[in-house]
Write a protein that holds these residues in place. Structure first.
Motif, PDB file in Angstrom:
ATOM      1  N   LEU A   1       0.866  -1.175   0.000  1.00  0.00           N
ATOM      2  CA  LEU A   1       0.000   0.000   0.000  1.00  0.00           C
ATOM      3  C   LEU A   1       0.909   1.233   0.000  1.00  0.00           C
ATOM      4  CD1 LEU A   1      -2.975   0.842   0.203  1.00  0.00           C
ATOM      5  CD2 LEU A   1      -2.722   0.804   2.680  1.00  0.00           C
ATOM      6  N   ILE A   2       0.615   2.186  -0.862  1.00  0.00           N
ATOM      7  CA  ILE A   2       1.424   3.400  -0.969  1.00  0.00           C
ATOM      8  C   ILE A   2       0.586   4.579  -0.475  1.00  0.00           C
ATOM      9  CG2 ILE A   2       2.698   4.920  -2.539  1.00  0.00           C
ATOM     10  CD1 ILE A   2       3.843   2.024  -2.264  1.00  0.00           C
ATOM     11  N   THR A   3       1.158   5.362   0.409  1.00  0.00           N
ATOM     12  CA  THR A   3       0.438   6.534   0.916  1.00  0.00           C
ATOM     13  C   THR A   3       1.035   7.839   0.411  1.00  0.00           C
ATOM     14  OG1 THR A   3       1.748   6.499   2.944  1.00  0.00           O
ATOM     15  CG2 THR A   3      -0.386   5.360   2.998  1.00  0.00           C
ATOM     16  N   LYS A   4       2.310   7.816   0.026  1.00  0.00           N
ATOM     17  CA  LYS A   4       2.943   9.033  -0.487  1.00  0.00           C
ATOM     18  C   LYS A   4       3.934   8.638  -1.571  1.00  0.00           C
ATOM     19  CE  LYS A   4       5.322  13.193   0.760  1.00  0.00           C
ATOM     20  NZ  LYS A   4       6.452  13.740   1.423  1.00  0.00           N
ATOM     21  N   LEU A   5       3.776   9.278  -2.731  1.00  0.00           N
ATOM     22  CA  LEU A   5       4.660   8.980  -3.858  1.00  0.00           C
ATOM     23  C   LEU A   5       5.996   9.682  -3.703  1.00  0.00           C
ATOM     24  CD1 LEU A   5       2.235   9.348  -6.897  1.00  0.00           C
ATOM     25  CD2 LEU A   5       3.053   7.242  -5.830  1.00  0.00           C
ATOM     26  N   PRO A   6       7.062   9.017  -4.120  1.00  0.00           N
ATOM     27  CA  PRO A   6       8.344   9.713  -4.139  1.00  0.00           C
ATOM     28  C   PRO A   6       8.363  10.704  -5.302  1.00  0.00           C
ATOM     29  CG  PRO A   6       8.596   7.542  -5.090  1.00  0.00           C
ATOM     30  CD  PRO A   6       7.172   7.641  -4.576  1.00  0.00           C
ATOM     31  N   GLU A   7       9.175  11.701  -5.196  1.00  0.00           N
ATOM     32  CA  GLU A   7       9.284  12.700  -6.248  1.00  0.00           C
ATOM     33  C   GLU A   7       9.659  12.035  -7.569  1.00  0.00           C
ATOM     34  OE1 GLU A   7      11.962  16.608  -7.177  1.00  0.00           O
ATOM     35  OE2 GLU A   7      11.382  16.225  -5.097  1.00  0.00           O
ATOM     36  N   GLY A   8       8.949  12.392  -8.632  1.00  0.00           N
ATOM     37  CA  GLY A   8       9.252  11.900  -9.972  1.00  0.00           C
ATOM     38  C   GLY A   8       8.656  10.545 -10.312  1.00  0.00           C
ATOM     39  N   ALA A   9       7.884   9.941  -9.418  1.00  0.00           N
ATOM     40  CA  ALA A   9       7.338   8.598  -9.668  1.00  0.00           C
ATOM     41  C   ALA A   9       6.458   8.552 -10.915  1.00  0.00           C
ATOM     42  CB  ALA A   9       6.554   8.100  -8.458  1.00  0.00           C
ATOM     43  N   THR A  10       5.725   9.610 -11.173  1.00  0.00           N
ATOM     44  CA  THR A  10       4.822   9.605 -12.329  1.00  0.00           C
ATOM     45  C   THR A  10       5.492  10.140 -13.595  1.00  0.00           C
ATOM     46  OG1 THR A  10       3.872  11.725 -11.659  1.00  0.00           O
ATOM     47  CG2 THR A  10       2.741   9.730 -10.895  1.00  0.00           C
ATOM     48  N   ASP A  11       6.805  10.309 -13.548  1.00  0.00           N
ATOM     49  CA  ASP A  11       7.549  10.709 -14.744  1.00  0.00           C
ATOM     50  C   ASP A  11       7.958   9.502 -15.582  1.00  0.00           C
ATOM     51  OD1 ASP A  11       7.362  13.320 -13.850  1.00  0.00           O
ATOM     52  OD2 ASP A  11       9.387  13.358 -13.000  1.00  0.00           O
ATOM     53  N   PHE A  12       7.775   8.309 -15.042  1.00  0.00           N
ATOM     54  CA  PHE A  12       8.173   7.083 -15.736  1.00  0.00           C
ATOM     55  C   PHE A  12       7.087   6.641 -16.714  1.00  0.00           C
ATOM     56  CE2 PHE A  12      10.944   7.156 -12.087  1.00  0.00           C
ATOM     57  CZ  PHE A  12      12.139   6.684 -12.612  1.00  0.00           C
ATOM     58  N   PRO A  13       7.431   5.740 -17.630  1.00  0.00           N
ATOM     59  CA  PRO A  13       6.424   5.235 -18.580  1.00  0.00           C
ATOM     60  C   PRO A  13       5.221   4.647 -17.834  1.00  0.00           C
ATOM     61  CG  PRO A  13       8.609   4.431 -19.161  1.00  0.00           C
ATOM     62  CD  PRO A  13       8.736   5.110 -17.826  1.00  0.00           C
ATOM     63  N   CYS A  14       4.038   4.800 -18.446  1.00  0.00           N
ATOM     64  CA  CYS A  14       2.853   4.225 -17.807  1.00  0.00           C
ATOM     65  C   CYS A  14       1.920   3.626 -18.849  1.00  0.00           C
ATOM     66  CB  CYS A  14       2.132   5.248 -16.939  1.00  0.00           C
ATOM     67  SG  CYS A  14       0.929   6.281 -17.746  1.00  0.00           S
ATOM     68  N   HIS A  15       1.062   2.754 -18.354  1.00  0.00           N
ATOM     69  CA  HIS A  15       0.025   2.127 -19.174  1.00  0.00           C
ATOM     70  C   HIS A  15      -1.326   2.455 -18.555  1.00  0.00           C
ATOM     71  CE1 HIS A  15       2.943  -0.296 -21.355  1.00  0.00           C
ATOM     72  NE2 HIS A  15       3.503  -0.601 -20.190  1.00  0.00           N
ATOM     73  N   ARG A  16      -2.327   2.625 -19.400  1.00  0.00           N
ATOM     74  CA  ARG A  16      -3.709   2.774 -18.930  1.00  0.00           C
ATOM     75  C   ARG A  16      -4.343   1.386 -18.944  1.00  0.00           C
ATOM     76  NH1 ARG A  16      -5.425   7.330 -17.719  1.00  0.00           N
ATOM     77  NH2 ARG A  16      -7.593   6.782 -17.891  1.00  0.00           N
TER      78      ARG A  16
END
Length: 150
Positions: free
Chosen positions: A8-23
């Motif tokens: 379970l993640i409660t806080k994202l590290p900086e830049g986590a959503t800068d990586f490739p992603c899939h919908r």
């Protein structure tokens, strides 16, 4: 065989959503046994998963878009939608963090999964500091279970 740990993640590290992603969009035709249909970007699958928490058999079969569109209408419970970010695990040459950020009825839920090549590797894994509670063995956050809640 799928061998994974889930957190379970409660806080994202900086830049986590800068990586490739899939919908991802997925629904469950059955939760016992688990039979799922999934759209990941423009790829479609039918998946069977055996019982288990950290280790279980998993079989993926390709589907056409038409087959997926037909089957997703037959899904029980909620259709789950999420973005999956693929983060390389620091210090590993082969492990990837699959960070799922849910949308829809589970907006705000964040889970991280790491898949391993062996049970021993999974059992000796040390999670990064930003990972929250290990929910691998609770079953509480299995997607098939989430599809039936709320």
């Amino acid at each position: 065989m799928e061998i994974e740990r889930k957190y379970l993640i409660t806080k994202l590290p900086e830049g986590a959503t800068d990586f490739p992603c899939h919908r991802i969009e997925q629904g469950y035709l059955s939760t016992d046994p688990v039979v799922r249909v999934r759209r990941e970007d423009d790829t479609y699958y039918l998946t069977y998963k055996s019982k288990g928490l950290m280790e279980r058999e998993e079989y993926n079969l390709p589907l056409t878009k038409d087959s997926y569109d037909h089957l997703i209408k037959k899904a029980d419970g909620h259709i789950l939608t999420k973005k999956r970010y693929l983060l390389p695990l620091k210090g590993s040459d082969h492990l990837t963090i699959e960070l799922d950020i849910f949308e829809g009825p589970y907006e705000g839920l964040m889970l991280a999964e790491v898949e391993f090549q062996s049970r021993e590797e999974a059992e000796t894994f040390t999670a990064p500091d930003w990972f929250g509670k290990d929910v691998t063995f609770s079953g509480e956050y299995q997607n098939s279970r989430l599809s039936r809640l709320i």
